[in-house]
Design a protein around this motif. Structure first.
Motif, mmCIF file in Angstrom:
data_model
loop_
_atom_site.group_PDB
_atom_site.id
_atom_site.type_symbol
_atom_site.label_atom_id
_atom_site.label_comp_id
_atom_site.label_asym_id
_atom_site.label_seq_id
_atom_site.Cartn_x
_atom_site.Cartn_y
_atom_site.Cartn_z
ATOM 1 N N ALA A 342 0.300 1.741 6.573
ATOM 2 C CA ALA A 342 1.310 2.221 5.630
ATOM 3 C C ALA A 342 2.590 2.622 6.347
ATOM 4 O O ALA A 342 3.701 2.371 5.851
ATOM 5 C CB ALA A 342 0.746 3.405 4.837
ATOM 6 N N GLU A 389 8.686 3.366 -3.007
ATOM 7 C CA GLU A 389 7.391 2.680 -2.986
ATOM 8 C C GLU A 389 6.667 2.872 -1.658
ATOM 9 O O GLU A 389 5.464 3.164 -1.640
ATOM 10 C CB GLU A 389 7.596 1.190 -3.265
ATOM 11 C CG GLU A 389 6.294 0.391 -3.250
ATOM 12 C CD GLU A 389 6.504 -1.095 -3.420
ATOM 13 O OE1 GLU A 389 5.505 -1.830 -3.393
ATOM 14 O OE2 GLU A 389 7.672 -1.515 -3.594
ATOM 15 N N ARG A 393 3.143 4.765 -0.904
ATOM 16 C CA ARG A 393 2.002 4.123 -0.241
ATOM 17 C C ARG A 393 1.493 4.976 0.926
ATOM 18 O O ARG A 393 0.286 5.106 1.121
ATOM 19 C CB ARG A 393 2.407 2.746 0.260
ATOM 20 C CG ARG A 393 2.605 1.701 -0.837
ATOM 21 C CD ARG A 393 2.980 0.369 -0.232
ATOM 22 N NE ARG A 393 3.210 -0.653 -1.261
ATOM 23 C CZ ARG A 393 3.595 -1.892 -1.002
ATOM 24 N NH1 ARG A 393 3.786 -2.269 0.268
ATOM 25 N NH2 ARG A 393 3.784 -2.749 -1.989
#
Length: 516
Positions: A342, A389, A393
């Motif tokens: 991530a 986003e 995540r």
């Protein structure tokens, strides 16, 4: 003359591949400290053995459990002879001392559907790991194509033309260079999930071994309770016949006859109840085994089951051996690796397309030296505006890691409690069995004496009926208390993480993962 740019391109590609994966954003993993005490809460000395006695389902109230005559590795002061203590991590066959039961467990390990599902989960995780690991390396493909095109007169000044192009290429297409460790983090995650599935299979087999033994012991006990009910029925029917005869001779009363009939009715009800329960137990055993257990492997009245004593070590031994704890730790490491993936998403993605081959307008000239061609196309993609986003995540990955951490710690705490509970129960169940045996002996004497006094005309039949009920109940309780004692020892063996062994489990019919 060879074009030097053609020679430099493969070297440049090779250098870029070597640089891939030089950075990783995975947090350093350290095994969390176990959130439990360092010693079991039941004894100042955590290194001790528990010595069981022979488990028998004989319905006779005078039966005394017999200890094994084998020599012991650790001999308690209260016993002159005992079996060698076994490590809880050894083969379950060293723990169970009954050949019929061993065969039943082995059939279950071969046929049980839960075990087969666990094996398939391993194969699935292995395939997923292989798929993810393949992304670390570039795919090298060969392509061959031919294109033929005719341009009409309407778009070519009244002249039609036909163009042809033939090509054969060998190269890499859209290969992501793992500069920031994103792919290697995902590969690490897939590996740990695969290892977790292996521990899941171990835990499934451990649970199955314990469940089969428990079902077998329960069946033996219910069979013994059925025999006791039948024996009681025969005895009480004979007593009823004598009471009716005494009533006909004017010695007993109608109340005595009615009371005698209640004992017969109770025994009849118990015979029906335990007959049904035995059949239910057999059905449950068949499901665990995965097939119908042959009649010759079902327990008989003369059978007995003996368990080896268990050597109980330090809590740290349990934490290192229980498959559910190991599976939870692998899931924690996998979640930890996912954080690295991530975080790597914030950085540029660098992909590469590099091909070399032959290109010609004529198929006959395709393999000539003048047809050589190559394409080298690096690409970079840098996230700039993603509206949170990537942050989301990463937050999800961190939350998953914390969930896995708490699940791991909870699994350890649960394991510690299960062992501590089993040890605490084992310490008192032996005394419970001894006390219940004393109660059986006492109520048996009371029943015999009250029956004698009734026959001599001293007491009425109500006293006989009450003492008989107490004796019958005490015999039933003795059998169930013995069962509780042995099931607790079995539970101790299970919660210590023992009993798992490798078995060759067949795949379901019609499934071949190696087929093309």
């Amino acid at each position: 003359m060879i074009n030097m740019n053609v020679m430099k391109a493969p070297a440049l590609v090779f250098t870029i591949l070597l640089l891939g994966g030089c950075v990783s954003f995975m947090p350093d993993y350290q095994r969390p400290e176990a959130p439990v005490d360092t010693d079991w809460p039941v004894n100042e000395n955590p290194n001790y053995s528990i010595y069981p006695v022979e488990y028998s389902t004989a319905s006779s109230s005078t039966a005394v459990p017999a200890a094994s005559s084998s020599s012991a590795t650790h001999t308690p002061t209260t016993s002159k002879t005992a079996m060698p203590a076994v490590s809880p991590y050894s083969d379950w066959r060293n723990f169970v001392r009954n050949d019929k039961l061993k065969q039943v467990v082995e059939q279950a390990l071969y046929n049980n559907r839960d075990v087969r599902i666990a094996v398939l989960n391993i194969l699935k995780a292995e395939a997923q790991y292989g798929s993810q690991r393949a992304n670390l390396f570039p795919n090298i493909d060969v392509t061959a194509s031919g294109a033929n095109q005719r341009l009409s007169e309407n778009i070519n000044n009244g002249n039609s033309t036909v163009s042809r192009q033939y090509s054969v290429d060998l190269g890499i297409t859209n290969y992501e260079i793992d500069f920031w460790g994103r792919i290697s983090s995902l590969e690490k995650q897939a590996l740990e999930l695969y290892l977790s599935s292996i521990e899941g299979r171990r835990n499934t087999q451990l649970t199955l071994v314990s469940s089969v033994i428990e079902a077998y012991l329960t069946l033996m006990t219910d069979q013994a309770l059925l025999r006791l009910a039948n024996e009681t029925l025969v005895s009480q029917q004979s007593s009823l016949d004598l009471t009716i005869k005494s009533f006909n001779n004017g010695v007993a009363t109608g109340l005595d006859v009615a009371q005698a009939k209640t004992t017969v009715a109770t025994a009849l009800k118990d015979v029906a109840r335990f007959t049904s329960q035995v059949n239910v137990d057999i059905n449950a055993l068949n499901v665990l085994v995965g097939k119908t257990v042959p009649m010759h492997l079902l327990p008989q009245a003369s059978d007995s089951i003996q368990f080896a004593p268990i050597y109980v070590g330090m809590p740290s031994d349990v934490l290192l051996q229980r498959p559910d704890i190991l599976a939870a730790e692998h899931e924690l490491i996998a979640a930890n690796a996912n954080i690295g993936a991530a975080r790597a998403a914030y950085f540029p993605t660098i992909s590469l397309t590099a091909t070399g081959g032959l290109l010609s307008a004529s198929a006959s000239d395709l393999f000539s030296s003048d047809s050589r061609s190559w394409v080298f196309t690096p690409a970079l993609s840098l996230p700039i505006f993603n509206w949170g986003e990537l942050d989301a995540r990463e937050d999800v990955a961190i939350a998953d890691q914390q969930i896995a951490l708490n699940n791991y710690e909870k699994t350890i705490q649960t394991a510690f409690r299960e062992v501590a509970d089993a040890l605490a129960n084992q310490a008192t169940l032996k005394d419970q069995v001894a006390a219940q045996q004393m109660l059986v002996d006492a109520t048996g004497d009371s029943f015999r004496l009250s029956n004698l006094r009734f026959n001599e005309g001293v007491d009425d039949y109500f006293t006989v009926l009450d003492s008989q009920r107490s004796y019958y109940t005490a015999q039933q309780d003795l059998l169930t208390t013995k069962l509780s004692k042995e099931l607790n020892l079995l539970t101790l063996y299970k919660v210590l993480g023992g009993g798992w062994v490798e078995t060759d489990v067949p795949l379901p019919d019609g499934l071949d993962l190696n087929s093309e």
